[in-house]
Design a protein around this motif. Structure first.
Motif, PDB file in Angstrom:
ATOM      1  N   SER A 184       4.146   0.407  11.331  1.00 30.46           N
ATOM      2  CA  SER A 184       3.204   1.463  11.709  1.00 30.46           C
ATOM      3  C   SER A 184       3.544   2.043  13.070  1.00 30.46           C
ATOM      4  CB  SER A 184       1.772   0.925  11.733  1.00 30.46           C
ATOM      5  OG  SER A 184       1.380   0.504  10.453  1.00 30.46           O
ATOM      6  N   THR A 232      -1.444   8.504  12.707  1.00 30.39           N
ATOM      7  CA  THR A 232      -0.919   7.167  12.437  1.00 30.39           C
ATOM      8  C   THR A 232      -0.094   7.235  11.157  1.00 30.39           C
ATOM      9  OG1 THR A 232      -2.859   6.153  13.458  1.00 30.39           O
ATOM     10  CG2 THR A 232      -1.496   4.750  12.061  1.00 30.39           C
ATOM     11  N   THR A 280      -0.414  10.160  -3.826  1.00 31.71           N
ATOM     12  CA  THR A 280      -1.339   9.031  -3.888  1.00 31.71           C
ATOM     13  C   THR A 280      -1.685   8.751  -5.340  1.00 31.71           C
ATOM     14  OG1 THR A 280      -2.264   9.602  -1.730  1.00 31.71           O
ATOM     15  CG2 THR A 280      -3.588   8.176  -3.134  1.00 31.71           C
ATOM     16  N   SER A 284       2.880   6.967   4.836  1.00 26.62           N
ATOM     17  CA  SER A 284       1.478   7.278   4.586  1.00 26.62           C
ATOM     18  C   SER A 284       0.888   7.709   5.914  1.00 26.62           C
ATOM     19  CB  SER A 284       0.741   6.047   4.051  1.00 26.62           C
ATOM     20  OG  SER A 284      -0.628   6.312   3.917  1.00 26.62           O
ATOM     21  N   SER A 298      -6.729  11.348  12.663  1.00 31.96           N
ATOM     22  CA  SER A 298      -8.026  10.921  13.194  1.00 31.96           C
ATOM     23  C   SER A 298      -9.139  11.880  12.816  1.00 31.96           C
ATOM     24  CB  SER A 298      -7.961  10.787  14.721  1.00 31.96           C
ATOM     25  OG  SER A 298      -7.599  12.029  15.316  1.00 31.96           O
ATOM     26  N   GLU A 308       0.165   4.476  -2.264  1.00 35.27           N
ATOM     27  CA  GLU A 308       0.872   5.737  -2.037  1.00 35.27           C
ATOM     28  C   GLU A 308       2.358   5.561  -2.272  1.00 35.27           C
ATOM     29  OE1 GLU A 308       1.105   9.357   1.294  1.00 35.27           O
ATOM     30  OE2 GLU A 308      -0.253   7.645   1.568  1.00 35.27           O
ATOM     31  N   SER A 363       0.814  -1.213   0.000  1.00 34.82           N
ATOM     32  CA  SER A 363       0.000   0.000   0.000  1.00 34.82           C
ATOM     33  C   SER A 363       0.848   1.263   0.000  1.00 34.82           C
ATOM     34  CB  SER A 363      -0.932   0.011   1.215  1.00 34.82           C
ATOM     35  OG  SER A 363      -0.178  -0.021   2.421  1.00 34.82           O
ATOM     36  N   ARG A 368       2.344   4.956   8.422  1.00 31.54           N
ATOM     37  CA  ARG A 368       2.845   3.666   7.953  1.00 31.54           C
ATOM     38  C   ARG A 368       4.029   3.920   7.047  1.00 31.54           C
ATOM     39  NH1 ARG A 368       1.804  -1.424   8.198  1.00 31.54           N
ATOM     40  NH2 ARG A 368       2.370  -2.845   6.509  1.00 31.54           N
ATOM     41  N   ARG A 374       2.214   5.413  15.946  1.00 34.43           N
ATOM     42  CA  ARG A 374       1.049   6.231  16.268  1.00 34.43           C
ATOM     43  C   ARG A 374       1.362   7.142  17.448  1.00 34.43           C
ATOM     44  NH1 ARG A 374      -3.396   2.435  16.845  1.00 34.43           N
ATOM     45  NH2 ARG A 374      -3.440   2.567  14.568  1.00 34.43           N
ATOM     46  N   THR A 420     -10.069  15.337   9.858  1.00 32.43           N
ATOM     47  CA  THR A 420      -9.588  16.102   8.700  1.00 32.43           C
ATOM     48  C   THR A 420      -9.470  17.587   9.007  1.00 32.43           C
ATOM     49  OG1 THR A 420     -11.869  16.303   7.911  1.00 32.43           O
ATOM     50  CG2 THR A 420     -10.556  14.457   7.063  1.00 32.43           C
ATOM     51  N   THR A 435      -2.145   9.085   8.346  1.00 31.69           N
ATOM     52  CA  THR A 435      -3.594   9.090   8.510  1.00 31.69           C
ATOM     53  C   THR A 435      -3.946   9.811   9.803  1.00 31.69           C
ATOM     54  OG1 THR A 435      -3.754   6.963   7.380  1.00 31.69           O
ATOM     55  CG2 THR A 435      -5.676   7.679   8.643  1.00 31.69           C
TER      56      THR A 435
END
Length: 766
Positions: free
Chosen positions: A727, A693, A650, A676, A680, A671, A580, A695, A729, A682, A678
């Motif tokens: 990963s 998070t 992406t 990458s 929680s 990606e 990914s 990755r 966080r 926007t 992410t």
């Protein structure tokens, strides 16, 4: 009486369990027995589950007994459950049908796996068990209206053993019916089997709500709404219910019961009110025992007084009050009246009477099902049935009335159970739609009182209106039920004006029916998912289909159907990427490529491209090229058309295939970046928490660090926690103050070759 109950409650139950002093909150005298059979390595967990059940049960009744492995032998279990109102069993299940040897007597099937000294060493362990099947369960001797709950068993709810083939609907139903049969013979009126959830929610509902057991079973948090009911073959008069995990399998919830049974009947512990008492009840009922009993006008006990009459043997009497107490010179007397002859009125010697049934009957349960029927001649729900059970044999009368109280129909009978129905007709014509009432009364043979009950029923002859079809009828849906997790089902939603069910009929291009389903429905929006399979479970060929949805209300009335078109296309599927996140832009040896692929079920013309986040084609693998059936792969190295390295970002592997009749597209996003990221949310807010998070594309030699660039604040950072090898966080609270605008997060670390890697993400800041 209260002190006596408390004294009894503190007695230890030898070798079986411990009773607990009565708690102020305990409102029931129901007897609960919790059994944990020998289940090898799972036994300890089952004991823990059983303790949770005990903690709930003891809130409501002091009569709770534990019988746990390694002490759960058949002898101890049988002694413990005698007269029990609720029996809970955790342990092995051995049901039929199964892969094992058939036993026509079910001697080892459909019961409990309990402790047994298999190796003869004189010790009982969690690892030695013997199956006690249906004939043993028939000897349990449970209380009237008892319920048995079977938890985490194989076979009991229709399921198989872990790792074995899932059962067909027919096999699952046989297992449900067979497993309940022995317990019902042993006195149970309901058998619940739940392979997933423990008994605590069931117990709470049994003791705190007055509802039918069927409704109670439906109210549990793991009810899936996939209910199907069928008449029991093994236990005539009982109904079996199954609630599988999905519409096509997962048989882990079942119930076998008489629909009239209520939670009050189980936990109220009324017992048989028709039994004769051991001693004379005052007030109460009695019968004359000797050939003739003196009847005196006073309670003096002088049977020689002038005017004394005699009452013949067998005369039924009402015992009204006590007369004179007994003395060394004279016996006690009681005031009586004739039960069948009102002229009998006076005192008799208490010793001349045999006690008889002196308790009024109780209506334990009454059930009118859905409470709706439709006397409109369509052969569905033409009559309304009301069934119930009393605590003893009575002469019962049920009356159906309109809202003004006029009696429209009457039925009578004798027994401890009743069943009556009304066809909704008066003088041969159906009554108007609306609400009507029923009342039931029952009087025992000794005229101790009348038990009554009532309820409302609805005459409804109009089907439910359907509206709000989504997608709309004019919107065809293309889906690919090939098991790749992408568009495997087609979902259709519709609003119904009232609860009931949705009748689903799917036809092919020749208007032949290929699949039918009946789905429980509520008032409001309801969804139906079709997986492209026929009623027999086979995948249907590509083509155009029509799904028709008809609402049916609880009275059996059908509304008008709504329909829409569906297109099944399995031509293209399994558009995948092996990674990914990749990072070819740093031109090192780590994470330079990803393997893209797709699969065709038959030859097609294919266009295969890479698109950036704006949808622009940046690389092309196939352009209207002929491709054979099978899997195509592309080892993508991050370079676009012309061979130049594409920027970070992406991207999407986009495949379109056409066989000349149908065209279908499918895509998979990946990606190209060091990380990458992410968030929680926007939109970030000052003073609020946010979780980031990340990755990584490449293996890391250091922990990842999160840098925060917040307007008006000094840059600050935190170490991120590793979730897995790739990963990380971190949850942070953004600082208050400063200004709105954009907050930037940067994730930084070193790869396994020691090179620094980072990626930034900007979010609006409020």
């Amino acid at each position: 009486m209260r002190n006596l109950a408390a004294a009894i409650a503190v007695v230890l139950v030898a070798a079986l369990g411990v009773a607990t002093p009565v708690d102020a909150a305990q409102t029931s005298t129901a007897k609960v027995v919790i059994i944990v059979g020998a289940t090898h390595g799972a036994t300890a967990g089952y004991r823990s589950n059983a303790d949770a059940a005990y903690a709930e049960a003891i809130k409501h009744t002091a009569r709770v007994t534990k019988v746990y492995s390694p002490n759960a032998t058949w002898a101890k279990v049988k002694a413990a459950v005698a007269g029990a109102n609720i029996v809970i069993y955790f342990g092995h299940g051995n049901g039929w049908p199964s892969p094992y040897t058939y036993d026509p007597t079910y001697a080892t099937k459909d019961g409990m796996g309990l402790n047994y000294d298999l190796n003869g060493d004189g010790k009982l362990t969690d690892y030695e068990n013997k199956y006690y099947g249906e004939p043993s369960m028939a000897q349990l001797g449970l209380a009237p209206n008892a319920i048995v709950m079977l938890h985490n068993l194989c076979y009991a709810s229709g399921n198989s053993e872990p790792g074995m083939a899932a059962p067909s609907v027919s096999v699952a139903r046989q297992r449900i019916d067979n497993y309940a049969a022995g317990f019902i013979k042993g006195g149970a009126r309901a058998v619940i089997a739940d392979g997933h959830m423990g008994p605590a929610p069931y117990l709470a509902a049994l003791f705190t709500s007055g509802r039918s057991i069927v409704d109670l079973w439906r109210s549990m948090p793991n009810f899936h709404g996939h209910e199907a009911a069928f008449g029991s073959t093994r236990s005539p008069g009982y109904t079996a219910y199954s609630d599988p995990d999905t519409t096509s399998g997962g048989y882990y919830r079942s119930l076998v019961t008489k629909p009239t049974l209520t939670s009050t009947a189980v936990t109220g512990a009324v017992g048989d009110t028709g039994l004769d008492p051991i001693t004379l009840a005052v007030p109460g009922r009695a019968v004359v025992a000797p050939a003739a009993a003196p009847l005196m006008t006073t309670g003096s006990g002088d049977t020689t007084a002038a005017g004394t009459l005699s009452v013949p043997q067998g005369t039924r009497l009402k015992v009204i009050a006590r007369g004179v107490p007994s003395t060394p010179d004279s016996p006690s007397t009681v005031l009586v009246e004739g039960l069948d002859d009102p002229s009998i009125d006076g005192y008799v010697l208490a010793s001349d009477l045999t006690p008889k049934d002196s308790r009024a009957p109780v209506l334990l349960a009454a059930d009118a099902g859905a409470g709706r029927f439709s006397p409109n001649g369509d052969s569905r729900s033409e009559a309304q049935a009301v069934d119930g059970v009393f605590s003893e044999t009575v002469h019962w009368t049920i009356r159906f009335r309109d809202s003004a109280g006029h009696v429209l129909a009457t039925s009578t009978g004798d027994g401890d159970e009743f069943s009556a129905s009304w066809n909704g007709l008066v003088d041969g014509a159906a009554v108007p739609d609306g609400t009507y009432n029923w009342t039931i009364s029952g009087t025992d043979a000794w005229q101790n009182g009348t038990a009554t009950g009532s309820g409302a029923i609805v005459v409804d002859t109009v089907g439910p209106a359907a509206s709000g079809l989504v997608p709309a009828a004019a919107t065809p849906s293309v889906f690919a039920p090939n098991g790749d997790g992408v568009r495997d089902t087609a979902v259709t939603s519709v609003n119904l004006a009232e609860a009931g069910s949705l009748l689903v009929r799917i036809t092919n291009g020749s208007d032949a029916t290929v699949r039918t389903m009946t789905v429980p429905a509520k008032a409001g929006s309801n969804s139906v998912a079709w997986d492209g399979r026929s009623s027999a479970g086979a995948l249907l060929p590509d083509g155009n289909y029509t799904i028709r949805l008809t609402g049916r209300d609880l009275a059996g009335n059908d509304g008008s159907a709504v329909s829409r078109q569906l297109t099944v296309v399995r031509l293209l599927g399994f558009v995948t990427t092996s990674y990914s996140v990749i990072y070819p832009q740093d031109l090192d040896r780590l994470a330079p490529t990803t393997s893209l692929s797709f699969t065709l079920t038959r030859p097609a013309t294919v266009t295969w491209t890479i698109r950036n986040s704006a949808g622009t084609v940046v690389a092309t693998r196939l352009a209207n090229a002929a491709a054979t059936a099978g899997t195509q792969t592309w080892l993508f190295d991050g370079r676009g058309t012309g061979g130049a390295m594409l920027p970070r970002g992406t991207f999407t592997s986009y495949v379109t295939a056409s066989d000349g009749t149908v065209t279908i597209s499918q895509s998979r996003t990946f990606e190209m970046n060091a990380f990458s990221i992410t968030p929680s949310t926007t939109v970030a807010r000052r003073g609020s928490k946010i979780t980031i998070t990340a990755r990584s594309a490449e293996g890391l030699s250091t922990a990842a660090r999160l840098y925060v660039y917040q307007p008006g604040k000094t840059v600050w950072s935190v170490l991120m926690s590793r979730v897995d090898p790739r990963s990380s966080r971190a949850t942070i609270t953004l600082k208050t103050g400063g200004s709105a605008g954009t907050v930037t997060f940067k994730v930084w670390a070193r790869d396994t070759d020691g090179r620094a890697q980072f990626t930034k993400l900007a979010l609006p800041l409020r």
